[in-house]
Structure formats: structure tokens, C-alpha cells
Design an enzyme around this catalytic site. Structure first.
Site, PDB file in Angstrom:
ATOM      1  N   LYS A  55       1.368   4.321   7.170  1.00  0.00           N
ATOM      2  CA  LYS A  55       0.555   5.097   6.246  1.00  0.00           C
ATOM      3  C   LYS A  55       0.965   6.569   6.297  1.00  0.00           C
ATOM      4  CE  LYS A  55      -2.434   1.907   4.810  1.00  0.00           C
ATOM      5  NZ  LYS A  55      -1.617   0.771   5.257  1.00  0.00           N
ATOM      6  N   SER A  99       0.802  -1.223   0.000  1.00  0.00           N
ATOM      7  CA  SER A  99       0.000   0.000   0.000  1.00  0.00           C
ATOM      8  C   SER A  99       0.836   1.274   0.000  1.00  0.00           C
ATOM      9  CB  SER A  99      -0.955   0.025   1.196  1.00  0.00           C
ATOM     10  OG  SER A  99      -0.272   0.342   2.381  1.00  0.00           O
TER      11      SER A  99
END
EC number: 3.4.21.88
Length: 201
Positions: A159, A122
Site C-alpha cells: 500500500k 488495490s
């Protein structure tokens, strides 16, 4: 330092493994290498090497084996590789020190406190790939736009942080993944900020 032939073989094996991989073998890897049926046999030989002044190690932690005379240089850091970090959906963090990794002090800014292994894709648009070792600076605080290592429920993830007023989101850097919006009722905390990464060739 006087060693038996077998003890010298074990010491030579330790040196070869550390030279080849940068890591000492585990107890089970020693058992396999020497055909020992019990961890006690491996522990006995390691204790003998400690007694002879050939190695040092933390109690019952083979991954911390250090050859005497090869201590870290002043320009190196010894970082614990702890648990895992998912670049995708959060995964359970074991919170265990797998091993100690020596790195050059100048490689990271700010100075990191730990390493975590990335699982998932991701964050590929930021150059963070599956299998990378991410260096993190332990802190509960981070600014908008920083890459953070966060605890979400029982998982750990890496993230990009979005923070505007009361809105907080964890943004992936891969369009195939969706942002994470922490549930106010679940456990959430920023564990650290990203300092850089290590990648094996």
C-alpha cells in the site's frame, strides 16, 4: 562428465525448462514428466547429476537447480520469491522461498532484497497489477508517500504509506478499496519499501 541415457534425458529436460520459463521444474513436475511414482526417483537422478558435476542445487530444493556453467553474471541479482503480497485485503504470508529469480541489477533502485507476488487490484492506479512480482527492499522504516510492504496481523499487503504525526494509514490506489488503519493491538510492521516490479508478458 559421463551420464547414462536417462540422466542425459533429465539434464536435457532441466535445460529446456530453464530456457523456456527461466525456472527449473519442481520434484513433482519431474515426476510427472518422467512417470516416476516416487519423489525418491527424482531425487536419485538429481543426486546423480550433482555427482557428475552437471548441476548444483540446495539440499532438497529443486527450485534452486542451477546448470553448471550457467552461473549468474556479475550484473545480475538472484532474488528469493517469498510468500505472497495482497494488493487488496492482507493475506497470510507463507514466508517460504518459492524459487530464486535472476534479474538484471540495473532494473531496480534501491537494490531489492526479495520478490513478492501480488494478488488483487488495490494498487492498479500505480500500475501494480494482479500477478506482478513486486521487488522490495527489506527495511522497517519508510517515509510518508512511499509504497510499502507491510505486515498487518498475520497478513502481508502492499500500500501507499500515509504518516502524519501519530496518524498512520495504508492507502490503496484504487477507489474501489478502502484504506487500512492498523489496529494498535494487532501485529503491525513495515517489512520493506517498493523498488519496482516484474511482469510476465
Amino acid at each position: 562428465m559421463s551420464l547414462t541415457p536417462r540422466q542425459q534425458q533429465v539434464l536435457n529436460h532441466l535445460r529446456q525448462q530453464i530456457d523456456a520459463t527461466g525456472l527449473p521444474p519442481t520434484i513433482h513436475e519431474l515426476m510427472e514428466a518422467f512417470g516416476w511414482a516416487s519423489p525418491n526417483a527424482a531425487a536419485k537422478h538429481l543426486d546423480a547429476l550433482i555427482g557428475a558435476g552437471a548441476i548444483e542445487m540446495a539440499a532438497n530444493k529443486a527450485r534452486t537447480i542451477q546448470l553448471v556453467g550457467t552461473r549468474k553474471r556479475p550484473d545480475t541479482l538472484e532474488l528469493p520469491l517469498v510468500g505472497r503480497v495482497a494488493a487488496g485485503e492482507p493475506i497470510l504470508s507463507e514466508g517460504l522461498v518459492e524459487r530464486i529469480v535472476a534479474v538484471d541489477r540495473w532494473m531496480f533502485r534501491p537494490k531489492p532484497d526479495f520478490l513478492l507476488r501480488v494478488e488483487g487490484d488495490s494498487m492498479i492506479d500505480d500500475g501494480v497489477l494482479d500477478g506482478d512480482l513486486v521487488a522490495g527492499k527489506a527495511t522497517p522504516d519508510a517515509e510518508h508517500g512511499q509504497t510499502v510492504i507491510a505486515r498487518v496481523g498475520e497478513g502481508i499487503t502492499i500500500k501507499r504509506l500515509y504518516r502524519r504525526g501519530r496518524v498512520l494509514r495504508l492507502l490503496p490506489r484504487n477507489p474501489a478499496h478502502v484504506p487500512i488503519d492498523p489496529d494498535p493491538t494487532e501485529d503491525f510492521a513495515i517489512e520493506g519499501v517498493y523498488c519496482g516490479l516484474l511482469r510476465r508478458p
